[in-house]
Design an enzyme around this catalytic site. Structure first.
Site, PDB file in Angstrom:
ATOM      1  N   ASP A 159       0.900  12.551  -9.700  1.00  0.00           N
ATOM      2  CA  ASP A 159       1.132  13.918 -10.200  1.00  0.00           C
ATOM      3  C   ASP A 159       0.418  14.114 -11.544  1.00  0.00           C
ATOM      4  OD1 ASP A 159       3.220  14.402  -8.080  1.00  0.00           O
ATOM      5  OD2 ASP A 159       4.142  12.741  -9.158  1.00  0.00           O
ATOM      6  N   HIS A 187       9.313  12.897  -8.571  1.00  0.00           N
ATOM      7  CA  HIS A 187       8.089  13.063  -7.763  1.00  0.00           C
ATOM      8  C   HIS A 187       8.468  13.937  -6.567  1.00  0.00           C
ATOM      9  CE1 HIS A 187       4.419  12.408  -5.612  1.00  0.00           C
ATOM     10  NE2 HIS A 187       5.057  11.836  -4.611  1.00  0.00           N
TER      11      HIS A 187
HETATM   12  P1  NAD Z   1       2.093   4.674   6.549  1.00  0.00           P
HETATM   13  O1  NAD Z   1       3.057   5.117   7.608  1.00  0.00           O
HETATM   14  O2  NAD Z   1       0.638   4.759   6.810  1.00  0.00           O
HETATM   15  O3  NAD Z   1       2.404   3.166   6.155  1.00  0.00           O
HETATM   16  C1  NAD Z   1       3.698   2.735   5.873  1.00  0.00           C
HETATM   17  C2  NAD Z   1       3.765   1.291   6.298  1.00  0.00           C
HETATM   18  O4  NAD Z   1       5.031   0.783   5.869  1.00  0.00           O
HETATM   19  C3  NAD Z   1       3.685   1.092   7.814  1.00  0.00           C
HETATM   20  O5  NAD Z   1       2.651   0.171   8.120  1.00  0.00           O
HETATM   21  C4  NAD Z   1       5.055   0.548   8.172  1.00  0.00           C
HETATM   22  O6  NAD Z   1       5.011  -0.395   9.242  1.00  0.00           O
HETATM   23  C5  NAD Z   1       5.463  -0.105   6.867  1.00  0.00           C
HETATM   24  N1  NAD Z   1       6.915  -0.301   6.716  1.00  0.00           N
HETATM   25  C6  NAD Z   1       7.916   0.472   7.167  1.00  0.00           C
HETATM   26  N2  NAD Z   1       9.103  -0.075   6.876  1.00  0.00           N
HETATM   27  C7  NAD Z   1       8.846  -1.228   6.207  1.00  0.00           C
HETATM   28  C8  NAD Z   1       9.656  -2.242   5.668  1.00  0.00           C
HETATM   29  N3  NAD Z   1      10.987  -2.195   5.756  1.00  0.00           N
HETATM   30  N4  NAD Z   1       9.054  -3.282   5.057  1.00  0.00           N
HETATM   31  C9  NAD Z   1       7.715  -3.359   4.991  1.00  0.00           C
HETATM   32  N5  NAD Z   1       6.878  -2.424   5.506  1.00  0.00           N
HETATM   33  C10 NAD Z   1       7.453  -1.380   6.102  1.00  0.00           C
HETATM   34  O7  NAD Z   1       2.496   5.463   5.228  1.00  0.00           O
HETATM   35  P2  NAD Z   1       1.644   5.630   3.892  1.00  0.00           P
HETATM   36  O8  NAD Z   1       0.821   6.842   4.008  1.00  0.00           O
HETATM   37  O9  NAD Z   1       1.031   4.342   3.512  1.00  0.00           O
HETATM   38  O10 NAD Z   1       2.826   6.020   2.861  1.00  0.00           O
HETATM   39  C11 NAD Z   1       3.819   5.089   2.502  1.00  0.00           C
HETATM   40  C12 NAD Z   1       4.875   5.772   1.655  1.00  0.00           C
HETATM   41  O11 NAD Z   1       4.326   6.206   0.417  1.00  0.00           O
HETATM   42  C13 NAD Z   1       5.477   7.041   2.289  1.00  0.00           C
HETATM   43  O12 NAD Z   1       6.877   7.060   2.045  1.00  0.00           O
HETATM   44  C14 NAD Z   1       4.787   8.157   1.538  1.00  0.00           C
HETATM   45  O13 NAD Z   1       5.560   9.345   1.557  1.00  0.00           O
HETATM   46  C15 NAD Z   1       4.727   7.545   0.160  1.00  0.00           C
HETATM   47  N6  NAD Z   1       3.783   8.156  -0.794  1.00  0.00           N
HETATM   48  C16 NAD Z   1       4.179   8.254  -2.084  1.00  0.00           C
HETATM   49  C17 NAD Z   1       3.325   8.786  -3.040  1.00  0.00           C
HETATM   50  C18 NAD Z   1       3.746   8.900  -4.487  1.00  0.00           C
HETATM   51  O14 NAD Z   1       3.012   9.553  -5.253  1.00  0.00           O
HETATM   52  N7  NAD Z   1       4.865   8.352  -4.920  1.00  0.00           N
HETATM   53  C19 NAD Z   1       2.056   9.208  -2.660  1.00  0.00           C
HETATM   54  C20 NAD Z   1       1.674   9.094  -1.311  1.00  0.00           C
HETATM   55  C21 NAD Z   1       2.559   8.566  -0.388  1.00  0.00           C
HETATM   56  C1  LMR Z   2       2.094  12.904  -2.331  1.00  0.00           C
HETATM   57  O1  LMR Z   2       2.511  13.412  -3.367  1.00  0.00           O
HETATM   58  O2  LMR Z   2       0.941  13.094  -1.905  1.00  0.00           O
HETATM   59  C2  LMR Z   2       3.002  11.966  -1.559  1.00  0.00           C
HETATM   60  O3  LMR Z   2       4.261  11.891  -2.150  1.00  0.00           O
HETATM   61  C3  LMR Z   2       3.069  12.294  -0.125  1.00  0.00           C
HETATM   62  C4  LMR Z   2       3.893  13.529   0.135  1.00  0.00           C
HETATM   63  O4  LMR Z   2       4.819  13.464   0.939  1.00  0.00           O
HETATM   64  O5  LMR Z   2       3.595  14.562  -0.459  1.00  0.00           O
END
Ligand code: NAD
Ligand code: LMR
Length: 326
Positions: A159, A187
């Site tokens: 952000d 967030h």
């Molecule tokens: P994704 O679905 O591509 O990958 C997630 C992975 O986590 C998968 O491979 C899944 O098998 C694995 N997983 C699920 N449960 C698990 C566990 N208990 N232990 C270990 N691994 C596990 O998702 P992504 O796009 O990589 O996003 C991951 C997370 O990050 C999501 O919750 C997304 O919303 C979040 N995210 C946060 C931000 C932020 O700014 N904070 C930004 C982008 C995404």
């Molecule tokens: C983001 O900010 O891009 C991530 O937290 C993914 C989402 O769910 O928006």
């Protein structure tokens, strides 16, 4: 060369993992003189995919990557870990808010909190990326009572970086010309990107942009950026999220710039009147591997109203997961 450190990454076969691991292994996170051992955690159905990622990591022949292992057991992946990046969690789809993921993801962070409590380094630095990141960090922290509560942080650096980019575009400057921008709170769509102390090319940011742009464009654009990316890409942000995770861990470990600060969601100590204990994003400076909240910033009514709204949402999220907070 320094002695190797252990970096655990959950969700290693996911989209963020695929951008993140290669940058950690190349030295972007901890510096060009810091060898790393990667300890990957995935769920059993993703272990084949993780093997593929490990083959590619091998094939990069990274000089700094001195160990690589994967497991579907948190206690194995977190053993002696100096850094833990909690990425593994379900992402949201179109039309969802991040807190809609609370039920699906919260249990993961309670199990993983217990595991790190048992086996991680006592100086571990933990970053929750999986959403809803702030409350997931709180769940992990409260399930790890033997670790310092300040080890637990959540990511609002994406952000922060988004806000820098928007302000740079508007003012015809570069992100490196901007200092002292803050993202307060959660967030989520209630976060408050605050330019009231920001400086652009040596000038007060507030003198360079008008209030209408701030209220009608800047704040909502930053708040809704994640949703806009999901709409455009059909998947949530991944490379930018990985990049922000690298920035967060690097600055926490190696320090922030002298004349600047960054935004990190950390356990509130009551600064700025924010409820103690919730994982709230503050302006922080880091040095010697520790973060400190920037104190004594003037908070006007416009800011206070928005800081309180995002605080309120975090209190509600905390109350919704009481059963996971020992
Ligand atoms: P994704 O679905 O591509 O990958 C997630 C992975 O986590 C998968 O491979 C899944 O098998 C694995 N997983 C699920 N449960 C698990 C566990 N208990 N232990 C270990 N691994 C596990 O998702 P992504 O796009 O990589 O996003 C991951 C997370 O990050 C999501 O919750 C997304 O919303 C979040 N995210 C946060 C931000 C932020 O700014 N904070 C930004 C982008 C995404
Ligand atoms: C983001 O900010 O891009 C991530 O937290 C993914 C989402 O769910 O928006």
């Amino acid at each position: 060369m320094k002695a190797p450190v252990r970096v655990a990454v959950t969700g290693a076969a996911g989209q963020i993992g695929y951008s993140l691991l290669f940058r950690i292994a190349s030295g972007d996170m901890l510096g060009p003189d810091q060898p790393v051992i990667l300890q990957l955690l995935e769920v059993p159905p993703a272990m084949d995919a993780v093997q593929g990622v490990m083959m590619e990591l091998d094939d990069c022949a990274f000089p700094l990557l001195v160990g690589l292992q994967a497991s579907d057991q948190a206690e194995e992946a977190f053993r002696d870990a100096d850094y833990i990046l909690l990425v593994g969690a379900k992402p949201r789809g179109p039309g969802m808010e991040r807190k809609d993921l609370l039920e699906a993801n919260a249990a993961i962070f309670s199990v993983q909190g217990k595991a790190m409590n048992a086996v991680a380094s006592r100086d571990v630095r933990v970053l929750a990326v999986g959403n809803p990141a702030n409350t997931n960090a709180l769940i992990a922290q409260r399930n790890a009572p033997d670790l310092d509560p300040r080890c637990f942080t959540a990511m609002t650096r994406l952000d922060h970086n988004r806000a820098l980019a928007q302000l740079a575009n508007r003012t015809g400057t570069h992100v490196t010309d901007i200092q002292k921008l803050t993202v307060w709170g959660n967030h989520s769509a209630t976060q408050y990107p605050d330019i009231s102390h920001a400086v652009v090319d040596g000038k007060a940011a507030g003198d360079l942009v008008d209030q209408a742009w701030l209220e009608e464009s800047f704040i909502p654009t930053v708040q809704q950026r994640g949703a806009a990316i999901i709409k455009a890409r059909g998947q949530s942000s991944a490379a930018s999220a990985a990049s922000a995770a690298i920035d967060h861990m690097r600055d926490w470990t190696l320090g922030t710039q002298e004349d600047d600060w960054v935004s990190m969601a950390i356990p509130s100590d009551g600064s700025y009147g924010i409820t103690e204990g919730i994982i709230y994003s503050f302006p922080v400076r880091c040095s010697g591997g520790r973060y400190e909240i920037v104190q004594d910033l003037a908070i006007d009514d416009f800011s206070r109203e928005r800081m309180s709204a995002t605080e309120q949402e975090l209190i509600e999220e905390r109350d919704a997961v009481q059963h996971l907070l020992p």
